[in-house]
Design a protein around this motif. Sequence first.
Motif, PDB file in Angstrom:
ATOM      1  N   ALA A  30      13.522  17.964  -8.200  1.00 36.36           N
ATOM      2  CA  ALA A  30      12.942  18.330  -6.910  1.00 36.36           C
ATOM      3  C   ALA A  30      12.566  17.093  -6.097  1.00 36.36           C
ATOM      4  CB  ALA A  30      11.721  19.220  -7.137  1.00 36.36           C
ATOM      5  N   VAL A  31      11.967  16.102  -6.771  1.00 39.97           N
ATOM      6  CA  VAL A  31      11.574  14.866  -6.083  1.00 39.97           C
ATOM      7  C   VAL A  31      12.807  14.144  -5.545  1.00 39.97           C
ATOM      8  CG1 VAL A  31      10.600  12.551  -6.448  1.00 39.97           C
ATOM      9  CG2 VAL A  31       9.433  14.559  -7.361  1.00 39.97           C
ATOM     10  N   GLY A  32      13.921  14.275  -6.266  1.00 45.02           N
ATOM     11  CA  GLY A  32      15.152  13.629  -5.822  1.00 45.02           C
ATOM     12  C   GLY A  32      15.641  14.141  -4.477  1.00 45.02           C
ATOM     13  N   LEU A  33      15.230  15.351  -4.107  1.00 46.56           N
ATOM     14  CA  LEU A  33      15.652  15.920  -2.822  1.00 46.56           C
ATOM     15  C   LEU A  33      14.976  15.234  -1.643  1.00 46.56           C
ATOM     16  CD1 LEU A  33      15.555  19.719  -3.730  1.00 46.56           C
ATOM     17  CD2 LEU A  33      17.584  18.340  -3.313  1.00 46.56           C
ATOM     18  N   LEU A 145      20.175  25.199  -7.356  1.00 40.66           N
ATOM     19  CA  LEU A 145      19.222  26.004  -6.591  1.00 40.66           C
ATOM     20  C   LEU A 145      18.509  25.162  -5.538  1.00 40.66           C
ATOM     21  CD1 LEU A 145      17.637  28.655  -6.190  1.00 40.66           C
ATOM     22  CD2 LEU A 145      16.024  27.840  -7.927  1.00 40.66           C
ATOM     23  N   PHE A 146      17.946  24.016  -5.965  1.00 38.61           N
ATOM     24  CA  PHE A 146      17.213  23.172  -5.023  1.00 38.61           C
ATOM     25  C   PHE A 146      18.148  22.612  -3.950  1.00 38.61           C
ATOM     26  CE2 PHE A 146      14.077  21.988  -8.650  1.00 38.61           C
ATOM     27  CZ  PHE A 146      13.533  23.255  -8.563  1.00 38.61           C
ATOM     28  N   GLY A 147      19.364  22.233  -4.355  1.00 39.27           N
ATOM     29  CA  GLY A 147      20.326  21.691  -3.399  1.00 39.27           C
ATOM     30  C   GLY A 147      20.716  22.717  -2.352  1.00 39.27           C
ATOM     31  N   CYS A 148      20.950  23.953  -2.790  1.00 37.02           N
ATOM     32  CA  CYS A 148      21.327  25.013  -1.844  1.00 37.02           C
ATOM     33  C   CYS A 148      20.191  25.295  -0.854  1.00 37.02           C
ATOM     34  CB  CYS A 148      21.680  26.289  -2.595  1.00 37.02           C
ATOM     35  SG  CYS A 148      23.283  26.224  -3.429  1.00 37.02           S
ATOM     36  N   ILE A 149      18.940  25.321  -1.363  1.00 35.22           N
ATOM     37  CA  ILE A 149      17.799  25.571  -0.478  1.00 35.22           C
ATOM     38  C   ILE A 149      17.701  24.482   0.586  1.00 35.22           C
ATOM     39  CG2 ILE A 149      15.277  25.637  -0.397  1.00 35.22           C
ATOM     40  CD1 ILE A 149      15.343  26.973  -3.154  1.00 35.22           C
ATOM     41  N   ALA A 150      17.848  23.230   0.151  1.00 35.71           N
ATOM     42  CA  ALA A 150      17.765  22.105   1.098  1.00 35.71           C
ATOM     43  C   ALA A 150      18.896  22.158   2.116  1.00 35.71           C
ATOM     44  CB  ALA A 150      17.796  20.784   0.333  1.00 35.71           C
ATOM     45  N   MET A 151      20.103  22.489   1.658  1.00 41.02           N
ATOM     46  CA  MET A 151      21.251  22.555   2.571  1.00 41.02           C
ATOM     47  C   MET A 151      21.107  23.712   3.560  1.00 41.02           C
ATOM     48  SD  MET A 151      24.243  21.663  -0.191  1.00 41.02           S
ATOM     49  CE  MET A 151      25.609  22.082   0.869  1.00 41.02           C
ATOM     50  N   PHE A 152      20.613  24.859   3.077  1.00 37.02           N
ATOM     51  CA  PHE A 152      20.406  26.003   3.970  1.00 37.02           C
ATOM     52  C   PHE A 152      19.367  25.672   5.036  1.00 37.02           C
ATOM     53  CE2 PHE A 152      22.720  28.797   1.096  1.00 37.02           C
ATOM     54  CZ  PHE A 152      23.240  29.746   1.978  1.00 37.02           C
ATOM     55  N   SER A 153      18.374  24.839   4.671  1.00 38.62           N
ATOM     56  CA  SER A 153      17.338  24.479   5.638  1.00 38.62           C
ATOM     57  C   SER A 153      17.878  23.580   6.754  1.00 38.62           C
ATOM     58  CB  SER A 153      16.181  23.761   4.933  1.00 38.62           C
ATOM     59  OG  SER A 153      16.599  22.503   4.430  1.00 38.62           O
ATOM     60  N   ILE A 154      18.989  22.924   6.511  1.00 38.33           N
ATOM     61  CA  ILE A 154      19.601  22.057   7.526  1.00 38.33           C
ATOM     62  C   ILE A 154      20.588  22.841   8.377  1.00 38.33           C
ATOM     63  CG2 ILE A 154      21.079  20.020   7.875  1.00 38.33           C
ATOM     64  CD1 ILE A 154      19.890  18.851   5.323  1.00 38.33           C
ATOM     65  N   TYR A 284      24.473  16.971  -5.015  1.00 40.56           N
ATOM     66  CA  TYR A 284      23.446  17.592  -5.842  1.00 40.56           C
ATOM     67  C   TYR A 284      23.960  18.873  -6.479  1.00 40.56           C
ATOM     68  CZ  TYR A 284      18.692  15.876  -6.346  1.00 40.56           C
ATOM     69  OH  TYR A 284      17.579  15.221  -6.799  1.00 40.56           O
ATOM     70  N   ILE A 285      24.976  19.448  -5.861  1.00 40.28           N
ATOM     71  CA  ILE A 285      25.575  20.683  -6.391  1.00 40.28           C
ATOM     72  C   ILE A 285      26.873  20.384  -7.118  1.00 40.28           C
ATOM     73  CG2 ILE A 285      26.539  22.929  -5.773  1.00 40.28           C
ATOM     74  CD1 ILE A 285      24.638  22.935  -3.386  1.00 40.28           C
ATOM     75  N   ILE A 286      27.721  19.550  -6.512  1.00 42.09           N
ATOM     76  CA  ILE A 286      29.011  19.239  -7.135  1.00 42.09           C
ATOM     77  C   ILE A 286      28.816  18.465  -8.437  1.00 42.09           C
ATOM     78  CG2 ILE A 286      31.143  17.892  -6.888  1.00 42.09           C
ATOM     79  CD1 ILE A 286      31.127  18.575  -3.937  1.00 42.09           C
TER      80      ILE A 286
END
Length: 586
Positions: A30-33, A145-154, A284-286
């Motif tokens: 999570a911190v990596g995001l 999961l965290f990567g998708c949430i961050a990408m959706f927020s953009i 983060y996903i790939i």
Amino acid sequence: MEVLRQLRRYYQERMSYLVLSILCLAAATAVGLITPNLLRILIDDAIVPGDFERVPMLAITVLIVVIFKGLLQFAHGFFGGRLGNFLAYKLRNACYEKLQFLSFRYYDKAKTGDLMSRLTGDLEAIRNFIGFGFAQLLNVFFMVLFGCIAMFSINWQLTLVTLISMPFLAAVALRFESKVHPAFQEMRLALSSLTTAVQENITGVRTVKSFAREDFEVDKFSDRNERYKVNQIFASSLWSKFFPVMELLASVSVAILLGVGGSLVIHGKMSIGELVAFFSLIWYIIGPMWGLGFHINNYTQSKASGERVLEVLNQPIDVVDKEDALELDSYKVKGHVTFEHVTFAYGNKMPAVVDINFDAKPGSVIGFLGGTGSGKSTIIQLMMRAYDVNSGTIKLDGIDIRDYAVQSLRSQIATVFQETFLFSSSIRNNIAYGINNVTMEEVIRVAKLAKAHDFIMEMPDGYDTVVGERGMGLSGGQKQRIAIARALLKNPRILVLDDATSAVDMETEHEIQAGFQEVMKGRTTFIIAHRISSLRHADEIMVLDQGRVVQRGKHSELIQVPGAYQDVYRIQYADYLAKVNAGERE
């Protein structure tokens, strides 16, 4: 996951370590995001507007984030390592304890090399996965999961377009797991076979050299090594197909991101900073999807290894104590052994002994004579409850031996086997094996009875001389005399001599037999022998053939009756009888 569920009881006490390891790794993820978002701020709010004063603060923030993430990853490694080592410790103890109490029936088929492979390589694979691999595999879910949430927020539209190849990545990874698991199972079996070949060759090196079979053993090892190599190559071929496909699908996602994202930037629907952040987040996903094959590889290895270790741990014990098993009091045991219509067969084979009946009164000496496979040793093993009888009853002091605790029963029996085993330790420790608080005087006393004291004192360090593995460095007769001393020191109520003097010369045998006369007093003694000289003083001799008693009686009676005993007597005493007959003719 069934294997992990069964192994859970061995790391249940440290389950908190597993939870902390997973939480620390998830927090690090999570911190990596934060880093991609800082990168977006750097480009959109500092570089593009020309506000370069914000750059140092952003750089310091990135450094703090990296340090904090490193600390979380260290905590993950710390707790994971503690968990893996604890599990390995518990599993090693559990496997070793189980091997101690498994019945003789299991060891009739077990291979030493295979067991060693399970307790080393297989156990290590389980330790690595439970300690680190499981958290890493679970972290794939967190990263996606965290990567998708961050990408959706953009930009949710670009996210949906970019992730179009993700289901194909997951499908390839799952298909890979279904193919690679059987391959690793086969590889473990091949490695076990290879280990067994090495162990048997080293153990039997004297036999190999005496028969000049070195080339044969090299060829045998090469065949097993070839099997292991073929399995390795097959597993490698699966990997060689998996990685290119995963890389192709990952490249498709990146190409879509750059094409569609670049178009959005050109048309002003997305900033350059957001595109750069998006590009960082896609990995983060790939990345996890790409590495899913590696984690699945670890999982399949640990799964195959876990199945092999659990096979030992879940092995049923054939000979077990009753709930209310009786404990024998050494001072009250008389040693009265009775066999009543005892029949036994090894597995589905023909019966090894059939309808055996005898009554060995306390202090009596019972002898068994017969050819190989006649059932002599089987009778002794049944008395020790190495196996339970198929039918009939064996009693000690009038009570069925199945009513006694196994360890308590065997503590009253001392056996000297034909094939002597000595540990890699001092002669004193070998003689005193299994007996606590033994004085040196007691060790010397039994060594003298076994006619071993003299040759022991001729050795460089006397009783402190360390014998090699399996007693290497001693002659067969010397090893057997040490084994006899070990049995005598146990001071048993029942003494079993399984061809105990077969490796000594006739003169030494006579001396040992003279010593036995004193030792046998007050003890029930069973003697298995091929030499009639070892049996002639027995109270009763039973001649066995194909598991049945064909003759029984004292030596003086049996030599007068035509039959197997008389035949053996005439063969062994041919020279003596010839001299007697010659004297009578004169």
